[in-house]
Design a protein around this motif. Structure first.
Motif, short mmCIF file in Angstrom:
data_model
loop_
_atom_site.label_atom_id
_atom_site.label_comp_id
_atom_site.label_asym_id
_atom_site.label_seq_id
_atom_site.Cartn_x
_atom_site.Cartn_y
_atom_site.Cartn_z
N THR A 277 -36.60 -38.18 1.73
CA THR A 277 -37.34 -38.59 0.53
C THR A 277 -36.65 -38.22 -0.78
OG1 THR A 277 -38.61 -36.52 0.51
CG2 THR A 277 -39.50 -38.36 1.81
N GLY A 278 -35.73 -37.25 -0.73
CA GLY A 278 -35.08 -36.80 -1.96
C GLY A 278 -35.90 -35.80 -2.75
N ASP A 279 -37.01 -35.31 -2.19
CA ASP A 279 -37.84 -34.32 -2.87
C ASP A 279 -37.39 -32.90 -2.53
OD1 ASP A 279 -39.35 -36.42 -3.86
OD2 ASP A 279 -40.71 -36.41 -2.12
N GLY A 280 -37.87 -31.95 -3.31
CA GLY A 280 -37.54 -30.55 -3.07
C GLY A 280 -36.37 -30.09 -3.93
N LEU A 281 -36.08 -28.79 -3.86
CA LEU A 281 -35.06 -28.19 -4.72
C LEU A 281 -33.85 -27.64 -3.96
CD1 LEU A 281 -36.95 -26.19 -7.53
CD2 LEU A 281 -35.39 -28.13 -7.78
N LEU A 282 -34.04 -26.67 -3.11
CA LEU A 282 -32.93 -25.95 -2.49
C LEU A 282 -32.26 -26.82 -1.42
CD1 LEU A 282 -31.36 -23.31 -2.40
CD2 LEU A 282 -33.02 -22.45 -0.73
N ARG A 283 -30.96 -27.13 -1.63
CA ARG A 283 -30.22 -28.02 -0.72
C ARG A 283 -29.22 -27.28 0.15
NH1 ARG A 283 -28.03 -33.30 -3.84
NH2 ARG A 283 -27.61 -33.82 -1.66
N TYR A 284 -28.38 -26.48 -0.48
CA TYR A 284 -27.33 -25.73 0.23
C TYR A 284 -27.24 -24.33 -0.37
CZ TYR A 284 -25.72 -30.47 1.44
OH TYR A 284 -25.64 -31.77 1.87
N ALA A 304 -31.21 -30.82 -8.76
CA ALA A 304 -31.62 -30.99 -10.15
C ALA A 304 -30.40 -31.34 -10.98
CB ALA A 304 -32.28 -29.72 -10.68
N GLN A 305 -30.66 -31.89 -12.15
CA GLN A 305 -29.57 -32.24 -13.05
C GLN A 305 -29.30 -31.14 -14.06
OE1 GLN A 305 -30.21 -35.91 -15.17
NE2 GLN A 305 -28.11 -36.01 -15.95
N LYS A 306 -30.36 -30.45 -14.48
CA LYS A 306 -30.23 -29.38 -15.45
C LYS A 306 -30.91 -28.13 -14.93
CE LYS A 306 -30.02 -32.53 -19.42
NZ LYS A 306 -30.63 -32.89 -20.73
N LEU A 307 -30.52 -27.01 -15.51
CA LEU A 307 -31.03 -25.72 -15.04
C LEU A 307 -32.53 -25.60 -15.24
CD1 LEU A 307 -30.36 -22.90 -13.89
CD2 LEU A 307 -30.00 -22.14 -16.25
N LYS A 308 -33.03 -26.13 -16.34
CA LYS A 308 -34.46 -25.98 -16.62
C LYS A 308 -35.33 -26.71 -15.60
CE LYS A 308 -34.63 -29.87 -19.90
NZ LYS A 308 -34.95 -30.25 -21.30
N GLU A 309 -34.77 -27.72 -14.90
CA GLU A 309 -35.52 -28.43 -13.88
C GLU A 309 -35.74 -27.57 -12.63
OE1 GLU A 309 -33.52 -32.06 -13.08
OE2 GLU A 309 -33.48 -32.73 -15.18
N CYS A 310 -34.98 -26.48 -12.51
CA CYS A 310 -35.11 -25.60 -11.34
C CYS A 310 -36.21 -24.55 -11.53
CB CYS A 310 -33.79 -24.89 -11.07
SG CYS A 310 -32.38 -25.98 -10.84
N GLN A 311 -36.69 -24.41 -12.73
CA GLN A 311 -37.69 -23.39 -13.02
C GLN A 311 -39.10 -23.91 -12.74
OE1 GLN A 311 -36.67 -20.54 -13.35
NE2 GLN A 311 -34.64 -20.64 -14.30
N PRO A 312 -40.04 -23.04 -12.38
CA PRO A 312 -39.91 -21.57 -12.27
C PRO A 312 -39.48 -21.09 -10.89
CG PRO A 312 -42.19 -22.17 -11.99
CD PRO A 312 -41.45 -23.46 -12.20
N HIS A 337 -26.16 -23.86 -8.92
CA HIS A 337 -25.40 -25.09 -9.12
C HIS A 337 -26.34 -26.28 -8.99
CE1 HIS A 337 -21.98 -27.85 -9.09
NE2 HIS A 337 -22.58 -28.47 -8.09
N CYS A 338 -26.37 -27.13 -10.00
CA CYS A 338 -27.26 -28.29 -10.01
C CYS A 338 -26.51 -29.51 -9.49
CB CYS A 338 -27.76 -28.56 -11.43
SG CYS A 338 -28.75 -27.21 -12.11
N ASN A 339 -27.01 -30.08 -8.42
CA ASN A 339 -26.40 -31.26 -7.81
C ASN A 339 -27.50 -32.18 -7.32
OD1 ASN A 339 -24.78 -33.14 -6.57
ND2 ASN A 339 -24.18 -31.82 -4.86
N ASP A 340 -27.77 -33.22 -8.07
CA ASP A 340 -28.80 -34.19 -7.70
C ASP A 340 -28.21 -35.48 -7.18
OD1 ASP A 340 -27.71 -34.93 -10.09
OD2 ASP A 340 -29.60 -35.61 -10.99
N SER A 341 -26.93 -35.50 -6.88
CA SER A 341 -26.28 -36.72 -6.40
C SER A 341 -26.58 -36.92 -4.92
CB SER A 341 -24.77 -36.64 -6.62
OG SER A 341 -24.22 -35.57 -5.88
N GLY A 342 -26.47 -38.16 -4.47
CA GLY A 342 -26.64 -38.45 -3.06
C GLY A 342 -25.35 -38.17 -2.29
#
Length: 652
Positions: A277-284, A304-312, A337-342
């Motif tokens: 689905t591409g949802d959620g935060l922690l990938r690797y 995420a693309q930016k750090l603020k999108e990872c908060q809280p 590290h923010c990586n929202d790419s497929g």
């Protein structure tokens, strides 16, 4: 009458069949036919000499006629060539049967005794290997068989790629390019060296050697975030994450860190990335162990693309991890590290996606070859730069590289990373008369790589080394003497190109020309210069990084040398080209006529991909550049995997 005729026919056919079964030629033809059939589904790397002959004769050979029929052919298989006579090829097909030992490309004990060959040698261990407490032939990992990380659990040196490397370096077509080490009879040298020329070394313990790991993260349950995360490797042929909590090749602190992360994700209910689905935060996650302290640098890869999108959620997770490590024994630092790419890329190439969260910005390790009793000489690694997965084992590779460099050399290193091999050589040769050195040191060192973050780590490492080795004046002294404070702190290389391409004075030109024509140490009394260039290997070469260099070190990725670099190394030396150390001194010559490695006498090739190494070796040895192989050594740097790291030293 018809019945009698039919019976006679059956009797005759049966007799012919019995005679064929007892005919030696029938057995040889049958064995050869089955060999030709079976080899079509296998890689040439894993074939016996008999199977290689049938493979090449089948559809992968080329006849070379220089105006007339030739008695040789060139066999091509997976990027390497093998030239041998047709008579030898035919002789190998007869009198040999297939068995397990010949399937691995080496003779059996009985065949060795019959031909008076030395017995098969096991892997050579360094002196440090005596301290290993566990048997060196077995990993005994409980996850073996289900985990895709290891292909062997016992006899770690008995892997296909090592058999292929031994077969390649023992071939007569390559041995004729080997420096004979003052032997009079090259033929006897070939027979003595073909089984032992390519030595295999296990440079570290076969367990707990991995000090860097990149692991995938998946939710334990899609219904509740309180179930936490499953952390491990992808199972074979799928993206199902397989947990490996008792991995024997991981450093113990990596397993401990994974355990803490799993518990923390349960406690703070961290959203785990769902690939569907591409949802959620922690990938690797990436885990790097600092050997001097045993602490772990953790990188959390967030969707995420930016750090603020990872908060809280990022703050909750970091605080919980720090709370669980009350004695401060596990965590060295933490990064996001923010990586929202497929796709399957773990890290984004954009350096702005890296964010330090907690702790020091660098992992520090002692420079191999430096004085172990001194506090000076450190390598600096951040999560943004490349670091070997088995750093302890790579120290042995650095030792062979620096010992292959003659004293007083001018060294250029391409694909340098943070400059580990070059700085190790600089420290080793500059330590004075310790360890048998005469104290001449290296005249200069030039390193290059395309990752701009490497330069900062390189500069920090050079500044940590003694001044009499690097030839650099401490920046505090430069500021006090009136130099512009902070002028050399532009580590990102904005002003480096202009400084490097500054106009050369007549005095500098004359000093360079005079110094190249004399061997007197007084003409080279200038202290060594240590520089770093942010550029890929081909660009660095065409900028003149190897001009004037005696030694060239290359440590390319698995694909091997870039084609422009390989073309330059395959060019013959031009005796009419003047000796210079900077590209602007050759501005009067057309660029296509310049040999950018004209003065290189020693090439040290550190390879992590055997296929590419064999391809590049073939081109180097068959060129007119005059390269000969002095030594070839294989290192089982990642015990358990089908991988070998090779160090090949070329001279001309």
């Amino acid at each position: 009458m018809n019945a009698v005729t039919a019976a006679s026919t059956v009797f005759i056919v049966a007799c012919c069949h019995i005679l064929c079964l007892h005919s030696p030629s029938f057995h040889q033809a049958t064995a050869f036919s089955s060999c030709r059939t079976s080899t079509r589904r296998r890689s040439p790397h894993h074939l016996t000499e008999l199977q290689l002959s049938s493979w090449y004769d089948n559809d992968d050979y080329e006849d070379r006629y220089d105006g007339k029929k030739s008695s040789t052919f060139t066999a091509r298989g997976r990027g390497r060539e093998r030239t041998e006579s047709v008579e030898r090829s035919r002789a190998r097909r007869t009198g040999r049967t297939r068995n397990n030992d010949w399937e691995r490309g080496r003779p059996t004990t009985e065949q060795r005794q019959k031909k008076n060959l030395p017995q098969q040698q096991t892997a050579v261990l360094p002196q440090r290997g005596e301290q290993f407490s566990q048997p060196l032939s077995s990993i005994d990992c409980p996850h073996f068989g289900t985990c895709p990380g290891c292909v062997v659990n016992t006899n770690i040196q008995d892997i296909d790629v090592i058999d292929s490397a031994k077969l390649y370096f023992s071939s007569q077509s390559l041995q004729k390019h080997v420096i004979p080490h003052n032997r009079n009879d090259r033929e006897s040298f070939f027979h003595e060296q073909q089984d032992e020329f390519y030595k295999v070394i296990i440079p570290s313990s076969i367990t707990s050697w991995r000090t860097q790991a990149k692991l995938a993260v998946a939710p334990t349950s899609t219904w509740s975030r309180s179930s936490g995360a499953t952390i491990g490797l992808y199972a074979r042929h799928s993206h199902d994450v397989l947990s490996i909590p008792e991995c024997k090749v991981h450093h113990p602190n990596i397993n401990r860190a994974v355990e803490l992360i799993v518990e923390a994700t349960k406690k703070v209910r961290t959203p785990i990335y769902l690939e569907d689905t591409g949802d959620g935060l922690l990938r690797y996650i990436q885990l790097q162990v600092e050997l001097s302290t045993g602490k772990v640098c953790l990188t959390l890869v967030m969707n995420a693309q930016k750090l603020k999108e990872c908060q809280p959620h990022l703050s909750f997770l970091v605080k919980e991890l720090k709370r669980m490590d009350e004695k401060r024994e596990v965590w060295h630092s933490m990064w996001c590290h923010c990586n929202d790419s497929g796709g399957n890329a773990i890290f984004s190439r954009d350096s702005s996606r890296w964010h330090p969260v907690d702790g020091p910005p660098f992992i520090c390790e002692k420079i191999p070859g430096s004085d172990p009793n001194a506090k000076e000489g450190l390598l600096y690694f951040s999560p943004m730069v490349f670091r070997q997965g088995n750093f302890e084992g790579f120290r042995e590779i650095a030792r062979e590289v620096r010992e292959a460099i003659p004293e007083g050399s001018k060294v250029c290193e391409l694909y340098a990373g943070v400059g580990l091999l070059g700085l190790s050589s600089l420290a080793y040769h500059g330590r004075g008369k310790a360890d048998g050195n005469t104290g001449r040191g290296l005249k200069w060192l030039r390193c290059s790589d395309e990752n701009p973050e490497n330069e900062r780590c390189f500069e920090l490492a050079v500044n940590s080394m003694p001044m009499h080795i690097t030839g650099r004046t401490p920046k505090s002294f430069e500021s006090k003497s009136g130099a512009k404070a902070g002028s050399d702190r532009q580590w990102r290389g904005k002003n480096q190109q202009s400084r490097r391409n500054r106009e050369t004075s007549m005095k500098d030109l004359m000093d360079t020309m005079v110094g190249s024509n004399t061997n007197d140490d007084t003409s080279t009394s200038k202290k060594p210069s240590v520089t770093y260039t942010v550029a890929n290997a081909a660009s660095a070469l065409f900028q003149g990084q190897a001009l004037g260099a005696d030694v060239l070190i290359v440590d390319p990725p698995r694909k091997g040398l870039e084609e422009p670099v390989l073309q330059q190394l395959c060019q013959p030396r031009n005796p009419k080209q003047p000796y210079v150390e900077y590209a602007n001194m050759l501005s009067h010559l057309p660029r296509h006529t310049v040999n950018w490695v004209n003065d290189v006498r020693t090439l040290i090739y550190v390879s992590c991909g055997f296929d590419a190494l064999a391809k590049d070796c073939d081109k180097l040895l068959t060129s007119n550049a005059g390269w000969k192989i002095e030594s070839a050594t294989g290192y089982v740097l990642f015990p358990g995997s089908n991988h070998v790291e090779s160090v090949v030293v070329f001279r001309r």
